[in-house]
Design a protein around this motif. Sequence first.
Motif, mmCIF file in Angstrom:
data_model
loop_
_atom_site.group_PDB
_atom_site.id
_atom_site.type_symbol
_atom_site.label_atom_id
_atom_site.label_comp_id
_atom_site.label_asym_id
_atom_site.label_seq_id
_atom_site.Cartn_x
_atom_site.Cartn_y
_atom_site.Cartn_z
ATOM 1 N N GLN A 135 -9.019 -4.766 -14.838
ATOM 2 C CA GLN A 135 -8.495 -4.154 -13.593
ATOM 3 C C GLN A 135 -9.021 -2.593 -13.536
ATOM 4 O O GLN A 135 -8.745 -1.829 -14.493
ATOM 5 N N SER A 143 -7.874 -1.251 -10.839
ATOM 6 C CA SER A 143 -6.661 -0.937 -10.298
ATOM 7 C C SER A 143 -5.892 -2.170 -9.744
ATOM 8 O O SER A 143 -6.137 -3.012 -10.147
ATOM 9 N N ASP A 144 -4.777 -1.927 -9.156
ATOM 10 C CA ASP A 144 -3.743 -2.986 -8.819
ATOM 11 C C ASP A 144 -4.658 -4.133 -7.728
ATOM 12 O O ASP A 144 -4.364 -4.978 -7.715
ATOM 13 N N THR A 145 -5.479 -3.433 -7.017
ATOM 14 C CA THR A 145 -6.088 -4.199 -5.905
ATOM 15 C C THR A 145 -7.824 -4.667 -6.244
ATOM 16 O O THR A 145 -8.029 -5.302 -5.567
ATOM 17 N N VAL A 146 -8.415 -3.818 -7.245
ATOM 18 C CA VAL A 146 -9.641 -4.151 -7.377
ATOM 19 C C VAL A 146 -9.816 -4.708 -8.862
ATOM 20 O O VAL A 146 -9.385 -3.623 -9.742
ATOM 21 N N SER A 147 -10.428 -5.565 -9.306
ATOM 22 C CA SER A 147 -10.467 -5.962 -10.728
ATOM 23 C C SER A 147 -12.166 -6.927 -10.854
ATOM 24 O O SER A 147 -12.553 -7.157 -9.917
ATOM 25 N N ARG A 157 -12.346 -12.071 -1.806
ATOM 26 C CA ARG A 157 -11.157 -11.145 -1.203
ATOM 27 C C ARG A 157 -10.031 -12.051 -1.190
ATOM 28 O O ARG A 157 -10.404 -13.315 -0.720
ATOM 29 N N ASP A 170 -13.439 -2.189 0.341
ATOM 30 C CA ASP A 170 -12.501 -2.599 1.323
ATOM 31 C C ASP A 170 -12.927 -3.707 2.203
ATOM 32 O O ASP A 170 -13.976 -4.216 1.789
ATOM 33 N N LYS A 220 -6.512 -11.423 0.619
ATOM 34 C CA LYS A 220 -5.659 -10.449 1.422
ATOM 35 C C LYS A 220 -6.212 -9.195 1.065
ATOM 36 O O LYS A 220 -7.278 -8.826 1.466
ATOM 37 N N GLN A 221 -5.507 -8.202 0.529
ATOM 38 C CA GLN A 221 -6.135 -7.000 0.078
ATOM 39 C C GLN A 221 -6.468 -6.722 -1.407
ATOM 40 O O GLN A 221 -6.605 -5.525 -1.568
ATOM 41 N N ARG A 222 -6.638 -7.539 -1.837
ATOM 42 C CA ARG A 222 -7.118 -7.777 -3.143
ATOM 43 C C ARG A 222 -8.471 -8.079 -3.366
ATOM 44 O O ARG A 222 -8.969 -9.214 -2.601
ATOM 45 N N GLU A 274 -12.484 2.195 -5.839
ATOM 46 C CA GLU A 274 -11.732 2.524 -4.959
ATOM 47 C C GLU A 274 -12.262 2.737 -3.231
ATOM 48 O O GLU A 274 -11.389 2.858 -2.287
#
Length: 273
Positions: A219, A221-225, A255, A192, A257-259, A189
């Motif tokens: 996964q 989360s929805d943005t980090v996997s 990376r 970035d 975008k924001q994933r 989490e």
Amino acid sequence: MMKSTKHGLWLLALLPALLHADVYQWTDQQGRHHYADHGNENAKVLNIDPGVAFFRVEKVFDGDTILLSDGQKVRFLGINTPEVAGRNKSAEVGGEQAKAWLKDKLEHRKVFLQGDVEKQDKYQRTLAYVFTEDKEQINVELVKRGLATVNIYPPNLKYLEPLLAAQHIAELAKLGIWADEAYAPLAAELLDENNYQGWKRITGHIRAVKRTAKHSYLQFSDTVSISVEPMSVDLFPPLETYVGKDVEVRGWVKRSKQRFAVQVRHPADIVLR
């Protein structure tokens, strides 16, 4: 069979034709070496490794890449060391230490190579496990000292077990990178755009499996996997078995975008916590 030192050297040159028989060596009271196809009470059988070619190391580029006397640029298989400063790349913590150790160990000395399934990488470098004249494997030694991490590229799996064992030793002893704050585990989490670059240790709880036409994802989360390479997915247990587990994944983060996705090629890249 000739037994003098001079003729013994001639005998050694013919060894490929004599591999069906043992070759004996002994030293007399005058310090002269003798060779024969039969021994005496002081003789020992030579340990002959047929077909091994030795090369002089002309230059050490960094902790995992060297130049040989015949012009071959060799990339060490199964490992990765931090980068040293160079054209279009910045130095990483531990890079100079790995290079200095390798330079002291190998530069202007002889080595021999063992290959694996893939012979060259996309940069036309020879891919190899590198051994000293006394058969010490340098790939493993770098990992054992915490100067390198295991970096598996299937199908090149020949020395997977000793490499992982060496890494376990270094990690438990907190040697090299395993003691450096720059390589401390980072919670998923907290990942970035400011801290995703370079080799990472990312920790978190696997919440789901997601599959697309090209990739499979574990996964956080929805943005980090964790992105499992398609060519390697069959090496892994069923990905659903990771769901609900706390893990540490080791590798490089891509990376979009924001994933963010940590790319893995072998189950050894994921450690259950």
